[in-house]
Structure formats: structure tokens, C-alpha cells
Design a protein around this motif. Sequence first.
Motif, mmCIF file in Angstrom:
data_model
loop_
_atom_site.group_PDB
_atom_site.id
_atom_site.type_symbol
_atom_site.label_atom_id
_atom_site.label_comp_id
_atom_site.label_asym_id
_atom_site.label_seq_id
_atom_site.Cartn_x
_atom_site.Cartn_y
_atom_site.Cartn_z
ATOM 1 N N HIS A 19 0.860 -1.337 0.030
ATOM 2 C CA HIS A 19 -0.057 -0.093 -0.003
ATOM 3 C C HIS A 19 1.008 1.302 0.043
ATOM 4 N N SER A 20 0.692 2.211 -0.698
ATOM 5 C CA SER A 20 1.590 3.339 -1.119
ATOM 6 C C SER A 20 1.191 4.319 -0.315
ATOM 7 N N VAL A 21 2.129 5.343 -0.169
ATOM 8 C CA VAL A 21 1.885 6.627 0.496
ATOM 9 C C VAL A 21 0.795 7.242 -0.343
ATOM 10 N N PRO A 22 0.190 8.438 0.198
ATOM 11 C CA PRO A 22 -0.915 9.091 -0.707
ATOM 12 C C PRO A 22 -0.367 9.406 -2.065
ATOM 13 N N ALA A 38 -3.135 6.854 -9.666
ATOM 14 C CA ALA A 38 -3.402 8.325 -8.963
ATOM 15 C C ALA A 38 -4.140 9.340 -10.262
ATOM 16 N N LEU A 39 -3.418 9.316 -11.292
ATOM 17 C CA LEU A 39 -3.869 9.968 -12.595
ATOM 18 C C LEU A 39 -4.991 9.581 -12.972
ATOM 19 N N GLN A 40 -5.110 8.319 -13.238
ATOM 20 C CA GLN A 40 -6.199 7.735 -13.857
ATOM 21 C C GLN A 40 -7.590 8.119 -13.065
ATOM 22 N N TYR A 41 -7.372 7.849 -11.790
ATOM 23 C CA TYR A 41 -8.589 8.153 -10.813
ATOM 24 C C TYR A 41 -8.899 9.532 -10.760
ATOM 25 N N GLY A 94 -2.422 -2.921 -10.260
ATOM 26 C CA GLY A 94 -2.583 -1.732 -9.471
ATOM 27 C C GLY A 94 -4.033 -1.223 -9.242
ATOM 28 N N LYS A 95 -4.553 -0.941 -8.014
ATOM 29 C CA LYS A 95 -5.591 -0.245 -7.887
ATOM 30 C C LYS A 95 -5.876 0.761 -6.644
ATOM 31 N N ALA A 96 -6.740 1.946 -6.827
ATOM 32 C CA ALA A 96 -6.899 2.782 -5.875
ATOM 33 C C ALA A 96 -7.948 2.106 -4.843
ATOM 34 N N VAL A 144 -5.165 9.302 -3.392
ATOM 35 C CA VAL A 144 -5.347 7.964 -3.181
ATOM 36 C C VAL A 144 -4.382 7.284 -2.660
ATOM 37 N N VAL A 145 -4.481 6.025 -1.793
ATOM 38 C CA VAL A 145 -3.706 5.115 -1.431
ATOM 39 C C VAL A 145 -3.837 3.939 -2.437
ATOM 40 N N VAL A 146 -2.865 3.586 -3.131
ATOM 41 C CA VAL A 146 -2.776 2.658 -4.174
ATOM 42 C C VAL A 146 -2.079 1.363 -3.628
ATOM 43 N N GLU A 147 -2.686 0.072 -3.940
ATOM 44 C CA GLU A 147 -2.232 -1.071 -3.732
ATOM 45 C C GLU A 147 -1.590 -1.599 -5.057
ATOM 46 N N VAL A 148 -0.336 -1.913 -5.049
ATOM 47 C CA VAL A 148 0.484 -2.655 -6.392
ATOM 48 C C VAL A 148 0.850 -3.942 -5.828
#
Length: 229
Positions: A35-38, A157-160, A184-186, A198-202
Motif C-alpha cells: 500500500h503506497s503513500v498518498p 492516481a492520475l487515472q483516478y 494496481g488499484k486505488a 488515493v492510497v494505491v495497492e500494487v
Amino acid sequence: PARPEAAVRLLCPCGPVTAFVPWDGRRSANPVRFHSVPAFAAATDVSIDVPGRGKVVVDIGYGGTFYAFLSAEQLGLDVCSSKTRDLVSAASAVTEAVKKQFKLHHPESEDLAFLYGTILTDGKDAFSEEPTTNICVFADEQVDRSPTGSGVTARIALQYHKGLIQLNQTRTFRSSTTGSLFTGKAVKATKFGDYNAVVVEVSGEAFYTGTATFTVEDDDPLKYGFLFK
């Protein structure tokens, strides 16, 4: 270690990141995820004049570091079939142009307010079950063998931000250099300074490549570290 997966908290230059590793009681397995940073869209549809290559339009996203994103087609290239040297040269020219023509801002640390590189894509940003391909050219013209963890984070994040994907819609990203895949998903909407983030899961595959052992000897005069005046 914990079943079915262990959480591993890593302190990265961009902040704390939590990784999750499957564990069956004997060994770890795949896929691993983090899980990413914001992550946020710093700017979209920015016109940049690239010397010798003309004007291009880039998006700038943050996923732990800042990247410029554009389709390789804008530079007369194909991210899947053009020579890597040509892609690297074009991406590096974009990076240098963006650095000179766009000022970045990080909500918490100006030390992080720099462009790490440029990611050339196949232009397929709208949600699809099919993989979208990109190449990440970063630092001193280095090329990532993977779709890039922070790069996938920033691209999600850009796509969201653009309304091209929703929360928990999973996209697959392919590296044009090796064919390796990340998803990847937000997973959570949040705020980061003034940015909607968003927090993103990769997620992807990880394999052991080595271990390191560090030793502190009692008579080492610098064993506790040191500070510069």
C-alpha cells in the motif's frame, strides 16, 4: 511471519509503506503487494516544449516520487516496438524539459519536489481488462525492468483523478522491456496537503536475490553513527 500473510512496514524516502507477503508456515509466496503513500495528480495536460522534438502534453503524477507521463506516440515512437535506446533518449529529453518549465510542489517535503523521470505509455489510460504497457526512464537514464511500483502508483492516481477508473478497479501494467506485470488499484481516497489523493495497492511477483548481515563491533568508535556540524 504470520498466516496467511505477513505485514512488513518499510520506511522509504517518501514515507512509511506497508508490504504484505503471503506465508504458508514454511516460506513466502507470490504475489506480494504493498500500500503506497498518498498518491496524487500534480498536474494534467501540461504543454511542454521539448528541444528538437516539439511540443508535447504531459501529465505529472506523484506515487512516492514525481513522474511525467505521456504516450510514446507523441514523440513518434511505439512503446512496444521502438528501440529501447530511442525511448530512453526521448524520455530523458522530456524529463529535462519538464524540469526547466514546470515547478513541482510536495505537501510535506520540498526535498521530494523533484522530477524523478518520465514514463512513456501506450496511451491506454481508460479502464480495460487488457494490460497497458509503459517504460520508466528515471534518474541517470536508467530503465526499470518492471512497470515500476511508484510509477504504477502515480499512473493509477492520475487515472483516478481523471475519472478513468474507480476505487478497487484493478488494472494490469506491463513493462515494455521485460514483459513483467504488476497490477494496481486505488483502495482508499484521502487528502494529502491540498491534493485529493488515493492510497494505491500494487501487486506483483518478488523473488529473493540475496541477504546482507551487518555487524557492530564493541570497539568501533562510530558504531552509533555521527553527525555533520
